[in-house]
Write a protein that holds these residues in place. Structure first.
Motif, PDB file in Angstrom:
ATOM      1  N   SER B 423      -0.666  -5.828   2.599  1.00 21.25           N
ATOM      2  CA  SER B 423      -1.213  -4.508   2.257  1.00 21.25           C
ATOM      3  C   SER B 423      -1.081  -3.510   3.406  1.00 21.25           C
ATOM      4  O   SER B 423      -1.053  -2.314   3.187  1.00 21.25           O
ATOM      5  CB  SER B 423      -2.675  -4.638   1.828  1.00 21.25           C
ATOM      6  N   THR B 428       4.530  -1.063   2.478  1.00 20.56           N
ATOM      7  CA  THR B 428       3.534  -0.847   1.421  1.00 20.56           C
ATOM      8  C   THR B 428       2.841   0.490   1.710  1.00 20.56           C
ATOM      9  O   THR B 428       1.666   0.532   2.050  1.00 20.56           O
ATOM     10  CB  THR B 428       2.503  -2.004   1.419  1.00 20.56           C
ATOM     11  N   ALA B 431      -0.698   1.871  -0.466  1.00 21.41           N
ATOM     12  CA  ALA B 431      -1.743   0.909  -0.838  1.00 21.41           C
ATOM     13  C   ALA B 431      -2.999   1.638  -1.316  1.00 21.41           C
ATOM     14  O   ALA B 431      -3.798   1.080  -2.070  1.00 21.41           O
ATOM     15  CB  ALA B 431      -2.050  -0.009   0.339  1.00 21.41           C
ATOM     16  N   SER B 443      -1.659  -3.951  -4.022  1.00 25.12           N
ATOM     17  CA  SER B 443      -0.407  -3.676  -3.316  1.00 25.12           C
ATOM     18  C   SER B 443      -0.234  -4.668  -2.176  1.00 25.12           C
ATOM     19  O   SER B 443      -1.178  -4.940  -1.427  1.00 25.12           O
ATOM     20  CB  SER B 443      -0.436  -2.265  -2.740  1.00 25.12           C
ATOM     21  N   GLY B 444       0.962  -5.216  -2.050  1.00 27.70           N
ATOM     22  CA  GLY B 444       1.252  -6.170  -0.985  1.00 27.70           C
ATOM     23  C   GLY B 444       1.084  -7.613  -1.389  1.00 27.70           C
ATOM     24  O   GLY B 444       1.598  -8.509  -0.729  1.00 27.70           O
ATOM     25  N   ALA B 539       5.247  -3.903  -3.940  1.00 29.53           N
ATOM     26  CA  ALA B 539       5.470  -2.847  -2.945  1.00 29.53           C
ATOM     27  C   ALA B 539       4.528  -1.679  -3.193  1.00 29.53           C
ATOM     28  O   ALA B 539       4.180  -0.940  -2.271  1.00 29.53           O
ATOM     29  CB  ALA B 539       6.916  -2.378  -3.010  1.00 29.53           C
ATOM     30  N   THR B 553       8.889   4.611  -1.632  1.00 33.43           N
ATOM     31  CA  THR B 553       8.582   3.188  -1.404  1.00 33.43           C
ATOM     32  C   THR B 553       9.857   2.351  -1.541  1.00 33.43           C
ATOM     33  O   THR B 553      10.130   1.482  -0.701  1.00 33.43           O
ATOM     34  CB  THR B 553       7.517   2.707  -2.421  1.00 33.43           C
TER      35      THR B 553
END
Lengths: 61, 563
Positions: B423, B428, B431, B443-444, B539, B553
């Motif tokens: 994250s 990322t 996030a 996220s992550g 991602a 991203t």
């Protein structure tokens, strides 16, 4: 702040003394550790538990 | 080590192949510059070569040995690792041979006090864990390597000098076929816990060593017990020391037992002492039939890692970069994740698609995963091998109370780890969008899987580049279609999956989700988009698409833009 009466504190004190003797010198450390974990769980308050540990350590001679 | 009279490779069940040294072009003074040289053909080096090959990148893989690992060693393969093996085209023999499991039991003085149940969401394709001896892991990976034209496998090849320059790396290597020089753009040090490359570069692992020592012994026996992790605290078969038992294929069982305080290592490793101790442990678990001793070794817990997994053009992967205690089974699994993480990034750089700076994200992401393991492993290691009287007393108190009380039981949880969440990674960048979601994977984190109506799984459809998962009712709108086109232009491997709540989308990759189960899993509504990296970590996710953020991203993950 605890609202325990003096009579109850005295009873706790006596029960603890008898408990330590019942456990015996070989097992007293384990007994006291178990007791602390059980009380910690009953207390349901990690900060109060940490404070109690600190207070008990602070007054060790 | 093996019983008296047996050679180091005389196994009861495994036939060790012998790989010859080959005559290679360099011996005829033909100097070739290789994109990647991987040192060490253990599970991590083999996997790294296969990940690179997935992107069309050639590599030379060297190993000083002439065969596979001498013992079972790392035996637990976690679910995310099965996905890595699947995506490098090697998973089939693992599924066939390995023993899957998801439960465990912990005992104190013979009584069960904790039942381990590893999470197994219904949509997952693989079980949380599989047991397989390391030599099989290496054999299956080596079979895949041997059938891949892009990997130049050179056994019995040892390097003795390494020259790192700004523009490349040279290695002086020797094999029975002769001495020569290997030139490489990048070197991957998959040369294990005692990494010669690490020593040669003057780099040191930092961290802690723990006192407690374990003997790990493999035996063969007919023993009727399911594939579960069993942990015995204070067992009568090994008073004063913990015991762990795992089932492996071919009727092989792993018995790990902790040495008592002050016990001599040398004495403990003698065959008669191994036999006596294992015999007592087996009697304790009710096995009174014959058993055979296969192999044994010694283990002590460490939490050690490098400050930086990158040193110029040399990358450390697996045990050369980090040593973690066995109790969380993260040594092999984190190493495989290292190989996967570095593999796709390095492949994009070597293919000329990404800026070299993409590689700078490898160390923070994977070292972060190691530090996360340390945080948990330190706790489980203190429980498995209490370092002082205080820790020993607290553990005995917790274990003995566990017989009658529920509350301390989870302390006996082996804390087998979940995959790390990237994250805070530069890959990322959004996030913060997690705040828009009530649930679903953040996220992550590693993407969850979902079972599809056709019997397949969602992640079967993910690509080896970026993958977008777009949630819709029917066909995507114009803005979404434009975004998908732009992503396609950015990444030639881009794949998008349309999760269609209505089942009316006419687009070819549409996956019907009439009951909304996939949408619920991802906390999605129509218009939600998840962007997955090549390693199936998320991602970013957007409740409603924000094209600029999604494109940025993707560009960062693909090394086309620096964070």
């Amino acid at each position: 702040m605890s609202t325990m009466s003096f009579e109850d504190i005295e009873s706790a004190y006596e029960t603890l003394a008898i408990g330590i003797d019942t456990a015996g010198a070989q097992r007293e450390a384990l007994f006291l550790t178990r007791l602390a974990l059980l009380l910690g769980h009953e207390l349901d308050d990690i900060n109060a538990f940490r404070n109690a540990i600190e207070a008990a350590l602070a007054e060790l001679e | 080590m093996r019983p008296a009279g047996k050679g180091p490779l005389d196994s009861l069940y495994f036939h060790y192949p012998r790989f010859p040294a080959r005559h290679v072009a360099e011996l005829d003074s033909i100097v070739r510059r290789h994109a990647a040289v991987i040192v060490g053909a253990g599970p991590i080096g083999l996997t790294a070569a296969l990940v690179l090959a997935r992107y069309g990148v050639r590599s030379v893989l060297i190993d000083r040995k002439d065969t596979l690992n001498d013992g079972s060693r790392a035996i637990c393969i976690a679910r995310p690792s099965m996905h890595i093996l699947e995506r490098i085209g090697a998973v089939a023999p693992f599924v066939k041979k390995a023993l899957g499991w998801r439960f465990g039991r912990s005992y104190y003085r013979g009584q069960e006090i904790f039942r381990l149940e590893m999470p197994h969401p219904s949509g997952e394709k693989y079980l949380p864990m599989y047991n397989l001896q390391q030599q099989y892991i290496e054999q299956f990976l080596h079979d895949a390597v041997a059938s891949c034209d892009l990997i130049d496998m050179r056994w019995q090849t040892e390097f003795d000098k390494l020259d790192c320059r700004a523009d490349g790396v040279s290695l002086n290597v020797s094999s029975p076929a002769g001495h020569y020089r290997l030139e490489a753009d990048y070197v991957l040090a998959a040369d294990g816990a005692r990494s010669p490359i690490r020593s040669m570069l003057g780099l040191r692992l930092k961290g802690e060593n723990y006192e407690g020592k374990y003997v790990i012994a493999d035996i063969r026996m007919d023993h009727d017990f399911p594939t579960e992790r069993r942990a015995f605290f204070e067992p009568s078969g090994n008073p004063g020391g913990t015991v762990l038992i795992h089932k492996q294929p071919d009727n092989i069982w792993r018995v790990d037992y902790q040495l008592r305080e002050g016990e001599s290592e040398e004495e403990a490793l003698r065959e008669e002492n191994i036999r006596a101790r294992v015999g007592a442990i087996l009697t304790d678990i009710g096995h009174d039939k014959p058993w055979e001793l296969e192999w044994w070794s010694m283990y002590s817990a460490n939490t050690l890692c490098l400050d930086d997994y990158r040193h110029g053009r040399v990358f450390f992967v697996g045990d050369s970069a980090h040593i973690v205690p066995i109790f969380g089974v993260r040594g092999l699994n984190n190493g495989l994740a290292d190989a996967d993480n570095l593999g796709w990034k390095l492949a994009l750089v070597l293919n000329g698609e990404a800026d070299d700076r993409l590689l700078d994200s490898y160390s923070p992401e994977r070292r972060g995963a190691t530090l996360d393991v340390f945080a948990n492993a330190t706790k489980s290691t203190r429980f498995m091998t209490p370092p002082t009287r205080g820790w020993r007393l607290a553990r005995e108190a917790a274990l003995s109370l566990s017989l009658k009380h529920e509350f301390p039981r989870a302390l006996a949880n082996p804390r087998q780890m979940q995959p790390y969440t990237y994250s805070e990674s530069p890959l990322t960048p959004y996030a913060g969008r997690d705040a828009e979601f009530d649930c679903g994977p953040s996220s992550g984190s590693a993407s969850p899987n979902a079972k599809l109506a056709d019997g397949g799984h969602l992640l079967d459809h993910a690509g080896i580049g970026m993958t977008a998962i777009l949630f819709c009712d029917g066909s995507p709108n114009t803005e979404a279609k434009l975004l998908l086109d732009l992503l396609q232009m950015l990444d030639k491997r881009f794949v998008w999956l349309l999760i269609d709540g209505q089942g009316t989308a006419s687009e070819a990759p549409a996956i019907p989700d009439a009951d909304g189960e996939i949408a619920r899993l991802f906390g999605a509504q129509p218009g939600t988009l998840y962007l997955l990296r090549p390693d199936l970590h998320i991602a970013g996710r957007w409740k409603a698409i924000v094209p600029d953020e999604i494109l940025r991203t993707a560009r960062i993950c693909l090394g086309k833009q620096t964070p």
